[in-house]
Structure formats: C-alpha cells, structure tokens
Design a protein around this motif. Sequence first.
Motif, short mmCIF file in Angstrom:
data_model
loop_
_atom_site.label_atom_id
_atom_site.label_comp_id
_atom_site.label_asym_id
_atom_site.label_seq_id
_atom_site.Cartn_x
_atom_site.Cartn_y
_atom_site.Cartn_z
N VAL A 21 10.96 -11.28 3.25
CA VAL A 21 9.77 -11.01 2.45
C VAL A 21 9.41 -9.52 2.51
O VAL A 21 8.92 -8.94 1.54
CB VAL A 21 8.59 -11.89 2.91
N GLY A 22 9.67 -8.88 3.64
CA GLY A 22 9.37 -7.45 3.77
C GLY A 22 10.23 -6.60 2.86
O GLY A 22 9.74 -5.70 2.17
N ARG A 23 11.54 -6.88 2.84
CA ARG A 23 12.43 -6.13 1.95
C ARG A 23 12.05 -6.35 0.49
O ARG A 23 12.02 -5.39 -0.30
CB ARG A 23 13.87 -6.59 2.17
N ALA A 24 11.78 -7.60 0.14
CA ALA A 24 11.42 -7.88 -1.24
C ALA A 24 10.15 -7.14 -1.64
O ALA A 24 10.05 -6.60 -2.75
CB ALA A 24 11.23 -9.39 -1.43
N GLY A 25 9.18 -7.09 -0.73
CA GLY A 25 7.93 -6.39 -1.01
C GLY A 25 8.14 -4.90 -1.20
O GLY A 25 7.55 -4.27 -2.09
N LEU A 26 9.01 -4.30 -0.37
CA LEU A 26 9.26 -2.87 -0.47
C LEU A 26 9.98 -2.53 -1.78
O LEU A 26 9.64 -1.55 -2.45
CB LEU A 26 10.09 -2.39 0.73
N VAL A 27 10.99 -3.32 -2.15
CA VAL A 27 11.69 -3.06 -3.40
C VAL A 27 10.75 -3.26 -4.59
O VAL A 27 10.72 -2.44 -5.52
CB VAL A 27 12.92 -3.98 -3.53
N GLN A 28 9.95 -4.31 -4.53
CA GLN A 28 8.98 -4.55 -5.60
C GLN A 28 8.01 -3.38 -5.72
O GLN A 28 7.72 -2.90 -6.82
CB GLN A 28 8.20 -5.83 -5.31
N CYS B 132 0.84 -1.20 0.00
CA CYS B 132 0.00 0.00 0.00
C CYS B 132 0.88 1.25 0.00
O CYS B 132 2.01 1.24 0.48
CB CYS B 132 -0.90 0.02 1.23
N THR B 133 0.33 2.34 -0.55
CA THR B 133 0.99 3.64 -0.49
C THR B 133 0.17 4.57 0.38
O THR B 133 -1.04 4.43 0.50
CB THR B 133 1.15 4.25 -1.89
N TYR C 32 4.66 7.15 1.39
CA TYR C 32 5.15 6.03 2.19
C TYR C 32 4.63 4.70 1.66
O TYR C 32 3.52 4.60 1.14
CB TYR C 32 4.72 6.19 3.65
N LEU C 33 5.45 3.68 1.85
CA LEU C 33 5.07 2.32 1.49
C LEU C 33 4.85 1.49 2.75
O LEU C 33 5.57 1.64 3.73
CB LEU C 33 6.16 1.65 0.65
N SER C 34 3.86 0.62 2.69
CA SER C 34 3.68 -0.39 3.74
C SER C 34 3.39 -1.73 3.08
O SER C 34 2.77 -1.80 2.02
CB SER C 34 2.54 0.00 4.69
#
Length: 395
Positions: A134-141, A9-10, A65-67
């Motif tokens: 998984v959190g880092r991958a999601g944020l970069v994606q 989400c943004t 922001y990203l979550s």
Amino acid sequence: MTDTQIEICTHQSISSIAARDWDACACPETSDGGRPVDPFTTHRFLTALETSASVGAGTGWHPHYLSVHADGQVIAVAPVYVKTHSQGEYVFDYSWADAYERAGGRYYPKLQVAVPFTPVTGRRFLTQTQYQTVGRAGLVQGLVQIAADKGLSSAHVTFCTDEEAQVGKQMGLLHRVGQQFHWENDSYQTFDAFLDSLSSRKRKQIRKERRQAQGFGGRIVTLNGDAIEPHHWDTFWRFYQDTGARKWGRPYLTRSFFDEMHQTMRDDVLLVLALEGDHAVAGALNIIGRDTLFGRYWGALEHHPCLHFELCYYQAIDFAISQGLLRVEAGAQGEHKLARGYLPVATHSLHWIAEPGFRNAVEQFVTAEKEAVEGDIDILTSYGPFRKTNIRERD
C-alpha cells in the motif's frame, strides 16, 4: 492492507518529517543498532544536503518530499525533487529533453525521485515493512498526481532496485536499464586471495599498479569516525573542487555539506588520503553501508601514476575484505574498472511521461536500449579479469 485508508502529503523540507518517522521507512534495519543498508536515503544524509544549501534555491533541485500516512502514522516516504535541469542525475535524459522541446513542448520542470548527485542503487519507495504494497502504491499515485496537477512533462525514479522496477512496470511506468561496475566479495579472506581468482596477466597488472601507486613518495592512510578531523575536510574540499570543475563545470556540493557530514555521518565515512609528510596530495571519499562500500568522490592536486586506482579501487577492496562487506560500488560509468575486478551490473530507473505520443517514443527507445545494455553486460563480463573457471562459477 488493501483496505487501508491513506493520506498523501508533500513537504518542502525534510525537517517537516520527523527523523524517526522517515528512518522507520528508509532504514528499518537500523533498529538493531547496525548500519543502514543505504546511508544515502537516511534522514541525516538528506538533511545535510538541505542544510548545506547543496539542494534548494538556485540549485535546480527543489525538495518536494512525499509521505504516505495510514493508521495514524507515516507508512511510506520518498525523496522527491522538482528539477529545472538534468544535472547530477547520472541517468541521462538530455536527448529526451531536446526532442521534446524541439517538438514545441516544455520538458522542465520535471519530478525526480532520487538521491541528488548520488548514482547508487537503493530503495526509492521507502516503506515500513508491513505496509510495503500500500505504501508503494500510494507513493506512485502521489508522484503521478502531482506531476499531472502541475502540468509537468514527466516524473523519473532513478537508481531504484530491480524489485521496484518490476513493481513500477506493473503500475504502468516505463522501465529503463543502465549499467555500472561493482566488485563482489566472493568470501575472500585477503586481497591476495582476490588476486588469485584473476588471470595471471591481470594479477600481475594489479600488483604492478599497486607498487607504482604506493611508491609515490609518501604514505596512504585510511580514516574513519573520530579519526577524521575538521581540517581533513578542508583538504578534501580542494580535491572535490578540482574534480567538480573538470567533470561538471562546478561542484554540486557546497563546502558546508562536508561540515554537516562531519557532524552527523563521520562514522559512515571512510576517507583514504595519500600524504607527503603531513600534506595530502590526493584522496577518496567512501560511504560505508551495512554490506556495501560506496565509492563517491576522488580528487588530486598532483599526478602520480596509478594513485587513482589505488585510492579508489584497491583500498576500497582491501577495506571491504577486512570488514566482511559483500561488495564495492565505485560510482557511475568507467569501463576501466573492469580490468580491476569490477564487473558490469544492471541499474534500473522508472519513468512516467505525460504526453502519449512522446511516451510511445520513449518506450521504444528504452526497449531498444535495454537490449543493447544487456548485450554489453554479457560481452563485458566475458572479457572480465577473472580466470575463466571463476566466470563460469559466477554465472
């Protein structure tokens, strides 16, 4: 965790993410009641930037922001901004922007993962400990997808950790290396013990500078927590305005930011003031982390020899030693810090470039730059103020 289903989400304001959810990712170590490792990525610091209008409309820093959500909770967040310029970043890409626009491209807006106006290394992909991968991958994606969907030229992650830089490289981001000067606490018990580790010439120089500074005609005080009163921020604002006008043309932070800081972060602040009677003539603002003192802002209304060195560098070292902190980070740039015990260290950033040809050019640039910076660090360290036996031990 590899099969975890995630949602990205943004957010246009950090207020739409609960403080407990954000800080569970940004500073989980505070669950023991202690200080955060990185005060600048806490919900309260980023909120102060927004509430004070230091970021937002008219500033060129637009929150985005990203979550990342999984298992019914927020597992990762990142401080992301849509930028319409490159000011207040301290990892300079002006030449990239110029080259891209000369070639007919549109460099701005771009995405920036950063703490505005804060050249301090810290985690930028903020995750709950058990969801790190998984959190880092999601944020970069999410970061790359947003930039691509919006047709943006690039996305940048500045002052990330070395570990994050290595992970980002594995995900296909470009890795850039810079340098700063940090003071490391080698288990010193006193300032004199630190001086004893220096060469005789540098030790004498620092003692001379401290005598000159402390003889400016007044007294030097350090304030923290409730000892900081609202009127101190009126004084410091004048210092900050003077420095901002000379360095950046205008201050990045608004006056109300310091009021917000007083309300929510004064326990995290070390304010060092040079007083003539009750009148402050110079001051330095530091933020206290769990194991690091971060030097942030300095200003003066009068010139006194060596007062800058005393308030910004030596008082910071004194405080770090007294509190058992591991290091002092004194901000961006400044090879003059070397003679005062601050040694060069590498800083890291990550970059995603949309246009393949431009990406190749940037990749060649950062590769060559990395070699040059690493060479500079080696050379500067060899010229450090420590006795040669101490340098060998540090290596």
